[in-house]
Write an enzyme that holds these catalytic residues in place. Structure first.
Site, PDB file in Angstrom:
ATOM      1  N   ASP A   1       0.805  -1.223   0.000  1.00 10.94           N
ATOM      2  CA  ASP A   1       0.000   0.000   0.000  1.00 10.94           C
ATOM      3  C   ASP A   1       0.835   1.270   0.000  1.00 10.94           C
ATOM      4  OD1 ASP A   1      -2.726  -0.634  -0.005  1.00 10.94           O
ATOM      5  OD2 ASP A   1      -2.652  -1.271   2.080  1.00 10.94           O
TER       6      ASP A   1
HETATM    7  C1  BGC Z   1       0.133   1.159   6.245  1.00  8.04           C
HETATM    8  C2  BGC Z   1      -0.172  -0.073   5.420  1.00  8.04           C
HETATM    9  C3  BGC Z   1      -1.659  -0.242   5.313  1.00  8.04           C
HETATM   10  C4  BGC Z   1      -2.322   1.044   4.836  1.00  8.04           C
HETATM   11  C5  BGC Z   1      -3.817   0.874   4.871  1.00  8.04           C
HETATM   12  C6  BGC Z   1      -0.586   2.354   5.706  1.00  8.04           C
HETATM   13  O1  BGC Z   1      -0.352   3.461   6.546  1.00  8.04           O
HETATM   14  O2  BGC Z   1       1.528   1.376   6.281  1.00  8.04           O
HETATM   15  O3  BGC Z   1       0.392  -1.217   6.025  1.00  8.04           O
HETATM   16  O4  BGC Z   1      -1.935  -1.281   4.420  1.00  8.04           O
HETATM   17  O5  BGC Z   1      -1.965   2.117   5.649  1.00  8.04           O
HETATM   18  O6  BGC Z   1      -4.507   1.973   4.413  1.00  8.04           O
HETATM   19  C1  NOJ Z   2      -1.837  -4.059   5.391  1.00 10.26           C
HETATM   20  C2  NOJ Z   2      -3.028  -4.072   4.499  1.00 10.26           C
HETATM   21  O1  NOJ Z   2      -4.139  -4.587   5.200  1.00 10.26           O
HETATM   22  C3  NOJ Z   2      -2.783  -4.912   3.267  1.00 10.26           C
HETATM   23  O2  NOJ Z   2      -3.880  -4.814   2.407  1.00 10.26           O
HETATM   24  C4  NOJ Z   2      -1.520  -4.484   2.579  1.00 10.26           C
HETATM   25  O3  NOJ Z   2      -1.317  -5.361   1.497  1.00 10.26           O
HETATM   26  C5  NOJ Z   2      -0.340  -4.515   3.526  1.00 10.26           C
HETATM   27  N1  NOJ Z   2      -0.634  -3.703   4.678  1.00 10.26           N
HETATM   28  C6  NOJ Z   2       0.962  -4.045   2.877  1.00 10.26           C
HETATM   29  O4  NOJ Z   2       0.968  -2.674   2.652  1.00 10.26           O
END
Ligand code: BGC
Ligand code: NOJ
Length: 813
Positions: free
Chosen positions: A476
């Site tokens: 993400d």
């Molecule tokens: C986090 C990710 C997460 C995303 C969800 C980010 O701030 O680092 O791990 O998947 O937020 O919106």
């Molecule tokens: C947590 C999120 O829930 C998931 O959708 C994502 O793939 C990972 N973070 C990696 O950013």
């Protein structure tokens, strides 16, 4: 084996905590249908119905100091001393404390001055009721006169409003009290659009009650010094606005050795109002009703877990795969990424990519519910093939509140659907009319959705012929198209530049995998022309990966908006990423020319640490607008070179594909929480469930875990353990046996329910090998190959496997 704070009781399937001051609150979940509770080892947490945002029943205060100081509390007043069996909130020292987190229940026992109180919190299957089964015992030699005070703080149902919109909420709250205070109803919103009520009842006679927080706690007090327990008597307060609570006062006189048993009932009544609530209370006041309910809960879990049990030489793998990992997978089914001690229940709902991956971990447990989940997810796909990134569980409507245009999302639907069909054999799901979120009622079937997923990626490729990344892919935080420089905008919802062309090699690998799955599905359906068509486009993508994305020793991660490589030796930081190695190998890239092995060797040399595999190296030391959120984290945390556990089982599976059992097991165990008890002061999170992230070697606190419970790590760790290492692989025409185990393992057993039949599988390894099936005997009869054919109509069959020199071909193309 045990840690400083607790130990596994494997026979009871409980984690037993013997010190309440755990490094962080250690959580359990209550509930399996619609009513769910978060319950920590001191009774902290909250309860909601279906949706932690829209139907929050009790309140929580996040990020509080001290941590976790709102919950389901019982105060014991013995003489002038006030204490809680779960230690909090009063924190009066206890003579004894024990918390047993079990499957769907938490049992807390506290004792002080010859009084022992046990509280068992659980939600029985089939009812929207959270029970607190209480036993109070006089273990001393003199009569005890005790007063008990229960406490819950109601939430005004919409959790975000409740915690932000005080100009309104302070004047909204209402309650009704019945049965002299034994039945307290939270009725806020009743005069307008809400029909539901929350009951907090007690099956014991009460001496008093309170419903106003100011009266019970005191406007300037904390819950540890609540006015009523300290003062000795409830005030009979009725909340008018402000903060409605439920509190009962009980008087108990116990002779030496005497005990009393009764329950508190926290119930959500969707329809039927107060009369239905009173009926529920009466039902659970019947002798034996609570015990019966608990027995139903235990039977529920016994049945679920009987579907897959493992007995192998590694005790960590045994307890995780047989119990805790499956338990955590069910939590991800129920909650996706919505409500934990790291997810507020307000920010995120059911994630599209998250829930599709979660299916892999629970499809064998609840195939029918997995089917419905897949269809619900598909219904939030749009007709162009893209998806809403999440939906709200109560309404099942997709939304873009946490962003959109994540161009891996749709491909996970192919992965979950194929896993479902292999597990169940139910191809009828493919013909279910689902329609698309932007064309409601259009009725295209699920197979149409899978084609839309494949089609979208094919039609949206960049300068290297690789899939466009959009706002981000699985990672993400790899926001290659948004160039965010405004501190006031969310990285996740920031706009992307017009005509953005950044490409993702990880999506390319995932596409190879998903397309291969679809090819096999079409062959299974006898649709060879479709299979050939998908095989052709897969070959085209494979060619692009091999010609454009190989960096010499590993696969590049992405190409940025200006087509410069990300995750390449030419980069000064972030030279190698784990995701593209995992998915290119799992997708079948580098299979013939040694690249797959070279890529995994690079992961081993550059990313693997004793605590797990780091997401990328070297960590980014400064923010880079062309990469986005990833470089916003300090080095070693989260996506910036944290050990992002979700990716680790992908590498375990990839090692298994190459038959490298020692690497596979080492990777599996490195992030396994049960191995962490000895280093728990560093690790801090629960040792019985996976965490999303362990701080990497670049961090100030290496080895420290965060974000336990709601993570894709659960499903993938389960798949990597059961299908990768143990090699028990559900397939269209039977159960495939293809282990990849360390040479030192002489034997292991698995019982596995598959298509309604219990397979009792014993694998022996007399020659000290790591894989390959020499002989397969099914009920004593030799079967060629490594596929145990379907055995419809049987209850159980026994499967004996002996390993030999050559490994059978991997199940996944
Ligand atoms: C986090 C990710 C997460 C995303 C969800 C980010 O701030 O680092 O791990 O998947 O937020 O919106
Ligand atoms: C947590 C999120 O829930 C998931 O959708 C994502 O793939 C990972 N973070 C990696 O950013």
């Amino acid at each position: 084996m045990s840690g400083e704070y607790g130990a596994f009781d494997d026979a009871a399937r409980e984690y037993v905590i013997r010190r309440p001051d755990t490094p962080l609150p250690w959580l359990n979940y209550l509930g399996q249908d619609d009513l769910f509770g978060l319950c920590t080892n001191t009774g902290g947490g909250y309860t909601f119905w279906r949706d932690a945002r829209l139907r929050r029943l009790t309140r929580y205060r996040y990020n509080d100091a001290p941590l976790d100081s709102v919950g389901r509390y019982l105060y014991v007043r013995d003489g002038d001393t006030v204490w809680n069996p779960g230690w909090k909130p009063a924190k009066t020292p206890l003579d004894r404390y024990e918390c047993r987190h079990g499957l769907g229940y938490t049992r807390i026992r506290g004792a002080r001055d010859d009084v022992e109180v046990e509280l068992c919190f659980f939600v029985p299957p089939g009812d929207d009721v959270e029970l607190w089964a209480a036993t109070v015992r006089n273990t001393g030699a003199t009569t005890k006169q005790l007063r008990l005070f229960s406490y819950v703080e109601f939430c005004l149902y919409e959790a975000l409003d409740d915690m932000t919109n005080f100009q309104s909420t302070y004047s909204l709250g209402e309650v009704e009290v019945a049965r002299g205070g034994a039945a307290i109803f939270h009725t806020t919103g009743h005069r307008a659009r809400r029909a539901h009520v929350t009951l907090f009842g007690c099956t014991h006679d009460v001496a008093g009650f309170d419903t106003s927080r100011d009266a019970f706690v005191g406007a300037h007090n904390g819950l540890h010094e609540a006015a009523v327990p300290l003062g000795g008597h409830a005030t009979g307060s009725i909340a008018h606005g402000w903060n409605p609570i439920g509190a009962h006062e009980l008087e108990l006189e116990l002779e030496p050795g005497e005990s009393e048993t009764f329950s508190f009932v926290l119930a959500y009544v969707d329809e039927g109002g107060i009369p239905s609530g009173l009926e529920l209370l009466d039902r659970y006041a019947e002798p034996g009703a609570v015990d019966d309910a608990f027995a139903r809960l235990q039977a529920h879990w016994d049945e679920l877990l009987s579907r897959l049990q493992v007995s192998c030489p590694d005790p960590h793998a045994n307890r995780m795969l047989s119990t805790w990992n499956q338990y955590q997978c069910m939590a991800t089914f129920n909650l996706s990424r919505s409500a934990s001690l790291f997810e507020s229940g307000i920010g995120r709902g059911m994630g599209f990519r998250d829930s599709n991956q979660d299916v892999l971990g629970f499809v064998h447990l609840i195939p029918d519910r997995a089917r419905q989940r897949i269809l619900d997810l598909a219904a939030t796909q749009l007709s162009d093939g893209t998806c809403f990134h999440q939906y709200q569980p109560l309404t099942r409507e997709g939304n873009a509140e946490i962003g959109g245009n994540f161009l891996d999302d749709h491909l996970w639907l192919v992965v979950s659907t194929c896993a479902y069909v292999k597990e169940t054999g139910d191809t009828s799901i493919l013909l279910e009319p689902v329609g698309y979120a932007d064309t409601p009622g259009s009725g295209e079937d699920l197979l149409h959705h899978l084609e839309a997923s494949i089609g979208y990626t094919l039609a949206h490729r960049g300068p290297h012929g690789l899939p466009l990344i959009g706002h981000a892919d699985w990672n993400d935080c790899l926001n290659l198209n948004s160039f965010s420089t405004q501190p006031n905008e969310s990285f996740q919802t920031a706009d992307d530049v017009e005509g953005a062309v950044a490409e993702s090699v990880m999506i390319a690998g995932l596409f190879l995998y998903a397309a291969a799955e679809l090819v096999r599905l079409y062959r299974q359906l006898g649709r060879d022309a479709d299979a050939d068509r998908i095989a052709d486009v897969r070959a085209e993508m494979l060619a692009a990966v091999e010609s454009e994305a190989w960096d010499g020793e590993w696969y590049v991660r992405a190409f940025d908006a200006e087509s410069r490589p990300v995750g390449s030796r030419v980069c000064d930081e972030g030279q190698i990423y784990v995701e593209s190695q995992a998915w290119c190998v799992l997708g079948g890239a580098g299979a013939r020319d040694g690249r797959a092995h070279r890529a995994l060797d690079s992961v081993h040399e550059r990313l693997t640490t004793p605590d797990g595999i780091v997401l990328q190296q070297p960590a980014y030391s400064r923010y880079r607008a062309e990469l986005g959120e990833i470089a916003s984290y300090p080095p070693g945390y989260k996506e910036n070179a944290g050990i992002f556990c979700h990716t680790n089982p992908w590498i375990t599976l990839a090692w298994c594909r190459l038959g490298e059992a020692e690497h596979a097991l080492a990777t599996y165990l490195a992030i396994c929480p049960s191995t962490r008890e000895e280093r728990i002061e560093t690790y801090r999170c629960e040792p019985y469930v996976y965490a999303q992230m362990i701080a990497g070697p670049d961090a100030a606190t290496p080895g420290e875990a965060k974000n336990s419970w709601l993570t894709g790590t659960a499903a993938w760790a389960f798949v990597s353990g059961t299908q990768g290492l143990l090699g028990i692989v559900p397939d269209y025409d039977g159960l495939r046996i293809d282990p990849c185990i360390p040479r030192t393992w002489e034997k292991f057993r698995v019982t596995r329910r598959f298509r309604g039949v219990d397979y009792e599988i014993t694998v022996t390894n007399p020659a000290g090998l790591s894989g390959g099936v020499r002989s397969l005997r099914v009920d004593g009869n030799d079967v060629p190959g490594n596929l145990v054919p379907l055995a419809a109509g049987r209850d159980r069959i026994s499967v004996d496997v002996v390993l030999a020199e050559t490994r059978a071909a991997a199940a996944v193309p």
